[in-house]
Design an enzyme around this catalytic site. Structure first.
Site, PDB file in Angstrom:
ATOM      1  N   CYS A  35       0.821  -1.215   0.000  1.00  0.00           N
ATOM      2  CA  CYS A  35       0.000   0.000   0.000  1.00  0.00           C
ATOM      3  C   CYS A  35       0.852   1.261   0.000  1.00  0.00           C
ATOM      4  CB  CYS A  35      -0.937   0.017   1.202  1.00  0.00           C
ATOM      5  SG  CYS A  35      -0.050   0.037   2.768  1.00  0.00           S
ATOM      6  N   CYS A 104      -2.163  -3.728   8.660  1.00  0.00           N
ATOM      7  CA  CYS A 104      -1.781  -2.365   9.045  1.00  0.00           C
ATOM      8  C   CYS A 104      -1.179  -2.372  10.455  1.00  0.00           C
ATOM      9  CB  CYS A 104      -2.989  -1.446   9.004  1.00  0.00           C
ATOM     10  SG  CYS A 104      -3.968  -1.615   7.490  1.00  0.00           S
TER      11      CYS A 104
HETATM   12 FE1  FES Z   1      -1.448   0.504   4.281  1.00  0.00          FE
HETATM   13 FE2  FES Z   1      -3.201   0.210   6.194  1.00  0.00          FE
HETATM   14  S1  FES Z   1      -3.593   0.162   4.084  1.00  0.00           S
HETATM   15  S2  FES Z   1      -1.061   0.289   6.405  1.00  0.00           S
END
Ligand code: FES
Length: 143
Positions: A35, A104
């Site tokens: 991400c 996360c």
């Molecule tokens: Fe990247 Fe939560 S979506 S740390």
């Protein structure tokens, strides 16, 4: 049922311990390659205990809430306890995270370990590298 617990929303909207410690004894930065989110933890250590901790997180709400809760959980604790903090314990303290957001909370666990390892390295303190399984080039963190 709401996707996020009240605690997650509270720590996301009012994160604790945000900021930088300029003269930190240990700094850990990890990133999630998938991400692109980044978390940085700063530690001030006194007598093997976490005297102060701050974080900067460039990431999603769950990552911010996890950082905030993780810093609260390790503040004032011995390093040995901080190293035992798991992402599951952080998520539990937040009354849970949605399954697709559990990763996360992993950032918080890894950033704390990276910061403690940095402190050990800077001070020539011997440690068992087994304690830092994720800090040696895993596939989803940058350290
Ligand atoms: Fe990247 Fe939560 S979506 S740390």
């Amino acid at each position: 049922m709401a996707l996020y617990s009240e605690k997650v929303m509270d720590h996301f909207t009012h994160p604790r311990n945000v900021g930088v410690i300029e003269d930190a004894d240990g700094v850990g930065e990890v990133g999630n390659a998938k991400c692109g989110d980044i978390m940085k933890i700063y530690l001030k250590i006194k007598d093997d205990t976490i005297d102060d901790v701050k974080f900067e997180t460039f990431g999603c709400g769950s990552a911010i809430a996890s950082s905030s809760m993780a810093t609260e959980l390790i503040k004032g604790k011995p390093l040995s306890e901080a190293l035992e903090l798991t992402n599951r314990a952080v998520a539990e303290a937040l009354d849970g995270l949605p399954a697709h957001k559990m990763h996360c909370s992993v950032l918080a666990e890894e950033a704390i370990k990276a910061a403690v390892r940095d402190y050990y390295d800077k001070n020539g303190i011997a440690y068992d590298s087994e304690q830092f399984p994720d800090s040696d080039g895993c596939d989803h963190c940058s350290v």
